[in-house]
Scaffold this active site. Structure first.
Site, mmCIF file in Angstrom:
data_model
loop_
_atom_site.group_PDB
_atom_site.id
_atom_site.type_symbol
_atom_site.label_atom_id
_atom_site.label_comp_id
_atom_site.label_asym_id
_atom_site.label_seq_id
_atom_site.Cartn_x
_atom_site.Cartn_y
_atom_site.Cartn_z
ATOM 1 N N GLU A 195 25.371 103.883 79.337
ATOM 2 C CA GLU A 195 24.939 104.719 78.522
ATOM 3 C C GLU A 195 23.434 104.477 78.098
ATOM 4 O O GLU A 195 23.321 103.204 77.327
ATOM 5 C CB GLU A 195 25.698 104.375 77.070
ATOM 6 C CG GLU A 195 27.170 104.910 77.273
ATOM 7 C CD GLU A 195 27.762 105.263 75.931
ATOM 8 O OE1 GLU A 195 28.251 106.376 75.919
ATOM 9 O OE2 GLU A 195 27.816 104.503 75.198
ATOM 10 N N ASN A 254 34.262 109.474 71.626
ATOM 11 C CA ASN A 254 34.071 108.385 70.564
ATOM 12 C C ASN A 254 33.406 108.890 69.450
ATOM 13 O O ASN A 254 32.347 109.475 69.095
ATOM 14 C CB ASN A 254 32.638 107.442 71.133
ATOM 15 C CG ASN A 254 32.298 106.515 70.033
ATOM 16 O OD1 ASN A 254 33.138 105.960 69.244
ATOM 17 N ND2 ASN A 254 31.147 105.729 70.629
ATOM 18 N N LYS A 261 33.264 107.372 66.501
ATOM 19 C CA LYS A 261 32.307 106.573 65.778
ATOM 20 C C LYS A 261 32.677 106.340 64.474
ATOM 21 O O LYS A 261 33.769 106.498 64.065
ATOM 22 C CB LYS A 261 30.756 107.021 65.795
ATOM 23 C CG LYS A 261 30.317 107.242 67.199
ATOM 24 C CD LYS A 261 28.664 107.488 67.487
ATOM 25 C CE LYS A 261 28.300 107.747 68.570
ATOM 26 N NZ LYS A 261 27.008 107.595 68.947
ATOM 27 N N SER A 287 24.333 112.047 74.919
ATOM 28 C CA SER A 287 24.180 113.395 74.661
ATOM 29 C C SER A 287 24.680 114.274 75.616
ATOM 30 O O SER A 287 24.299 115.369 75.904
ATOM 31 C CB SER A 287 22.595 113.722 74.788
ATOM 32 O OG SER A 287 21.848 112.992 73.309
ATOM 33 N N GLU A 316 25.506 100.519 69.898
ATOM 34 C CA GLU A 316 25.314 100.463 68.618
ATOM 35 C C GLU A 316 25.929 99.112 67.855
ATOM 36 O O GLU A 316 25.561 98.649 66.788
ATOM 37 C CB GLU A 316 26.045 101.704 67.844
ATOM 38 C CG GLU A 316 25.320 102.955 67.860
ATOM 39 C CD GLU A 316 26.226 104.274 68.159
ATOM 40 O OE1 GLU A 316 27.435 104.143 67.645
ATOM 41 O OE2 GLU A 316 25.530 105.215 68.500
ATOM 42 N N HIS A 321 29.588 98.799 72.801
ATOM 43 C CA HIS A 321 28.777 99.838 72.701
ATOM 44 C C HIS A 321 27.367 99.531 72.098
ATOM 45 O O HIS A 321 27.139 98.547 71.373
ATOM 46 C CB HIS A 321 29.188 100.846 71.685
ATOM 47 C CG HIS A 321 28.723 102.279 71.560
ATOM 48 N ND1 HIS A 321 27.643 102.378 70.827
ATOM 49 C CD2 HIS A 321 28.993 103.522 72.151
ATOM 50 C CE1 HIS A 321 27.329 103.815 70.857
ATOM 51 N NE2 HIS A 321 28.193 104.390 71.859
ATOM 52 N N GLY A 372 23.083 110.033 71.023
ATOM 53 C CA GLY A 372 22.744 110.660 69.844
ATOM 54 C C GLY A 372 21.391 111.414 69.572
ATOM 55 O O GLY A 372 20.950 111.542 68.566
HETATM 56 C C1 PEP Z 1 28.327 107.130 72.378
HETATM 57 O O1 PEP Z 1 28.530 107.201 71.148
HETATM 58 O O2 PEP Z 1 28.833 106.845 73.210
HETATM 59 C C2 PEP Z 1 27.469 108.687 72.673
HETATM 60 C C3 PEP Z 1 27.363 108.752 74.216
HETATM 61 O O3 PEP Z 1 27.192 109.465 71.634
HETATM 62 P P1 PEP Z 1 26.301 110.831 72.142
HETATM 63 O O4 PEP Z 1 27.172 111.817 72.930
HETATM 64 O O5 PEP Z 1 26.285 111.520 70.743
HETATM 65 O O6 PEP Z 1 24.964 110.615 72.493
#
Ligand code: PEP
Length: 261
Positions: A172, A14, A16, A217, A102, A100, A178
């Site tokens: 998630e 992803n 972003k 992460s 975000e 997601h 992040g």
């Molecule tokens: C994501 O954006 O779905 C995500 C898991 O980000 P990160 O791997 O940076 O934590």
């Protein structure tokens, strides 16, 4: 001799809000070449909307598919700024990430809007990657399983069984996205097992085919431990999907860790 794992593992990057058009095409081309020898997993990348068409063009005929990061449920009309699932499919994408955290946190997504987006994605011929996950206060209050179960119910409420069976679920935990703070394999597996059991309740044996991804992460140094868990079928990767080396390494290490012997 090793047997391929069921369901087939899936790794999606992803991106972003990242990159110019040329950055996106370069990263996609690099990923395509770096994972060309991976035959036992599915791989996708999710660029920004403006790069979707160009990236899909570069990846056409390769083993790397394209996902959007969102998409709207209406096909056309007075919805300024929105991008329809049918337009995303028309660009050559195969998947649409929906819900997601975000999007939920900054753009007011709810389980109801996510459900409509998932349904529209399927109607357009896309596979939705449905994101669910608890916040840190919810986890600290011991509510992780309740929250995730409710989100799964809410976001899949209007899907037929055959639609749910072809969807991808991404667990998630918001506190791990992040932040560099990855869920332990045991923490992730506990939630994945709940998701699987709810899918079994609805789909019986077909639930074993649904990919349940972990996101939060994921890095080259932690993917193997996660992928050894029974119900973790792949990863949704943010930050570590932004360089060819780290995303390809996640795919390769993830595949190696989950191949059953
Ligand atoms: C994501 O954006 O779905 C995500 C898991 O980000 P990160 O791997 O940076 O934590």
């Amino acid at each position: 001799m090793s047997n391929p794992r069921i369901p087939r593992p899936f790794f999606c990057g992803n991106w972003k809000l990242w990159g110019t058009l040329s950055d996106s095409v370069a990263l996609a081309t690099g990923v395509r070449d770096a994972v060309a020898s991976v035959t036992t997993a599915d791989v996708a990348v999710a660029p920004g909307f403006v790069a979707l068409d160009a990236v899909a063009g570069k990846l056409k005929g390769s083993a790397v598919a394209v996902a959007s990061q969102d998409g709207y449920w209406e096909e056309k009309g007075a919805f300024t700024g929105e991008v329809a699932m049918v337009q995303i499919a028309d660009c050559g994408a195969s998947y649409a990430i929906v819900g997601h955290s975000e999007r939920r946190q900054y753009f007011g997504e709810t389980d109801e809007t996510v459900a409509r987006k998932a349904k529209a994605a399927l109607a357009a011929g896309l596979v939705p990657i449905l994101c669910i996950g608890e916040t840190l206060p919810e986890r600290d209050a011991g509510q992780a399983l309740t929250v995730v179960g409710k989100q799964l119910d809410g976001t899949t409420a209007n899907l037929r069984d055959d639609e749910l069976a072809k969807s991808v679920i991404a667990y998630e935990p918001v506190w791990a996205i992040g932040t560099g703070r990855v869920a332990t394999p045991a923490q992730a597996q506990e939630v994945h097992a709940l998701i699987r059991s709810k899918l079994v309740h609805k789909l019986q044996a077909r639930a074993q085919q649904v990919r349940i991804l972990y996101g939060g992460s994921v890095k080259p140094n932690n993917v193997a431990e996660l992928m050894k868990e029974k119900d973790i079928d792949g990863a949704l990767v943010g930050g570590a999907s932004l360089t060819v080396d780290s995303f390809a390494s996640i795919v390769q290490k993830g595949v190696a860790a989950c191949t059953r012997s």
